[in-house]
Design an enzyme around this catalytic site. Structure first.
Site, PDB file in Angstrom:
ATOM      1  N   HIS A   1       0.902  -1.135   0.059  1.00 14.87           N
ATOM      2  CA  HIS A   1      -0.032  -0.153  -0.038  1.00 14.87           C
ATOM      3  C   HIS A   1       0.876   1.432   0.002  1.00 14.87           C
ATOM      4  O   HIS A   1       2.182   1.067   0.565  1.00 14.87           O
ATOM      5  CB  HIS A   1      -0.796   0.125   1.180  1.00 14.87           C
TER       6      HIS A   1
ATOM      7  N   ASP B   1      -7.935  -4.365  -0.872  1.00 17.30           N
ATOM      8  CA  ASP B   1      -8.489  -4.854  -1.923  1.00 17.30           C
ATOM      9  C   ASP B   1      -8.357  -6.261  -2.234  1.00 17.30           C
ATOM     10  O   ASP B   1      -9.049  -6.903  -3.075  1.00 17.30           O
ATOM     11  CB  ASP B   1      -7.860  -4.144  -3.014  1.00 17.30           C
TER      12      ASP B   1
END
Length: 430
Positions: free
Chosen positions: A307, A365
């Site tokens: 991320h 996700d």
């Protein structure tokens, strides 16, 4: 709050004191507002990875320790004890509501979910296969043509009306986009249903027969909306702020955020995870694809790992992982092999020195797309689902920025690397 200044000395000896400002928690920032005036230089920070663009008291992220808090409340606590509507109130108003305040807020949202019939007719202008995100951004932008009498950003009452409208009507717009794609009639909202129940019935009910709302699906959607509600100054939120800083009306500012979210590097990542898992196919292929991901010359990338902010485990991923188990177990969908593949990929990657060294942990996700698929939501709607949750964060940031008496139009500068001044040459002499 400011503390000792950071002192910058240029090559010619000019000294500038740049105030160091402290927040409640997290890194301090150096205020470079007078740097150009006193030193004649700009800061250079592609992607704004080290730049604080504003003051905000909405969301805090600690990427090193995997912390995410809304208004000071850890997201883990909100995910366990709260609801999306309560979290929406928290983000918009800065505090958790009393029972009476929550009831009033919830009722306000329920009774404003219907769209003007003219807006429903707007959908007839789209091709049957228009992407739902294209429809969402266009219809939200068009709301300024329907509610132009109540868009005075300097009026606190108008700001509240906008916040309620965008939160209430976005699920209706999203469901209408889905219905257009599959050729079914639009379903009107129902005031007797709560936020997520209402969305599911508008998505999946048809006039010809009753629709039974699955409580597990409601719980999963509510949780995902909470986890997507805000994430500090990300690309789409910064886009909303930048658009609104020009004085653009709030509906077009949110439409700009929706457009930014559509990018595959932002809101489209969960769809990319599902595509990746389907490409890998089976557990026996994982090692081959992990090796491909390590190869700098191979275009394959493992989606859903790492991320931009988190350098530790994404706190939202742990919560979603548990919900993914629950959804697949209770709904009995046939995506269990896909989920087992995801779990095995996660375990292998977390034990691999390459991923450990680079701190490539599963992010939000990684599992969300599997949940949406298990609920019967098509991949074209995944980013729309993200937008439904994030809309309250965008609205909270819009309200915060508009209320700031020191706000200025956003105007980044650049490092120019083009040609120096050149003289025009007549076309017959070139």
């Amino acid at each position: 709050m400011t503390k000792d200044a950071f002192r910058l000395i240029s090559p010619d000896g000019t000294e500038t004191a740049l105030p160091i400002r402290e927040g409640t928690v997290g890194p301090s920032v150096i205020d470079v507002g007078k740097l150009y005036k006193e030193q004649g230089v700009f800061t250079y920070d592609p992607g704004f990875v080290s730049t604080g663009s504003c003051e905000s008291d909405i969301t805090y992220i600690d990427g090193e320790d995997g912390v995410l808090m809304y208004r000071g409340y850890p997201v883990e606590q909100l995910a366990k004890h709260s609801t999306f509507i309560e979290v929406a109130y928290l983000l918009l108003h800065g505090a958790l509501p009393t029972a009476a305040e929550l009831e009033e807020f919830d009722n306000t949202i329920r009774v404003h979910t219907m769209l003007n019939e003219g807006m429903l007719n707007f959908f007839k202008g789209f091709r049957y296969d228009a992407h739902p995100m294209a429809q969402l951004s266009a219809v939200v932008g068009s709301m300024s043509a329907y509610y132009h009498d109540e868009m005075d950003a300097s009026n606190p009452k108008h700001r509240d009306i906008f916040a309620h409208r965008i939160l209430a009507k976005l699920p209706t717009i999203a469901a209408a986009a889905y219905k257009l794609n599959i050729g079914q009639p639009f379903m009107y909202p129902r005031n007797d249903l709560d936020y997520c129940e209402n969305f599911l019935q508008m998505m999946f009910a048809v006039p010809a027969e009753p629709y039974e709302i699955d409580p597990v699906a409601v719980e999963a959607i509510d949780l995902l909306f909470i986890l997507h509600a805000d994430h500090e100054q990300n690309c789409s939120t910064s886009t909303v702020r930048m658009a609104a800083s020009s004085g653009a009306n709030p509906y077009t500012s949110i439409a700009a955020g929706i457009t930014a979210l559509w990018g595959p590097a932002h809101g489209g990542a969960n769809e990319a995870v599902l595509d990746m898992l389907q490409e890998i196919g089976t557990v026996k292929n994982i090692k081959k694809y992990v090796d491909k991901a390590k190869d700098k010359n191979d275009p394959f990338r493992l989606m859903g790992f790492g991320h931009r902010v988190y350098k530790n485990f994404d706190p939202r991923a742990t919560i979603i992982r548990e919900m993914c188990h629950k959804v697949l177990k209770q709904l009995g969908r046939d995506d269990s092999p896909l989920f087992e593949l995801a779990l095995e990929l996660e375990q292998i990657a977390l034990k691999d020195d390459y991923f450990i060294e680079k701190k490539l942990y599963p992010n939000v996700d990684f599992y969300s797309g599997i949940i949406y698929r298990a609920l019967g939501i098509p991949t074209s709607m995944f980013t729309v689902m993200f937008a439904l949750g994030r809309s309250v964060g965008w609205t909270a940031h819009w309200r915060e920025m508009i209320s700031d008496p020191h706000v200025r139009i956003a105007r980044p500068r650049q490092l120019y690397v083009g040609p120096a001044q050149r003289d025009y040459v007549a076309i017959d002499k070139r």
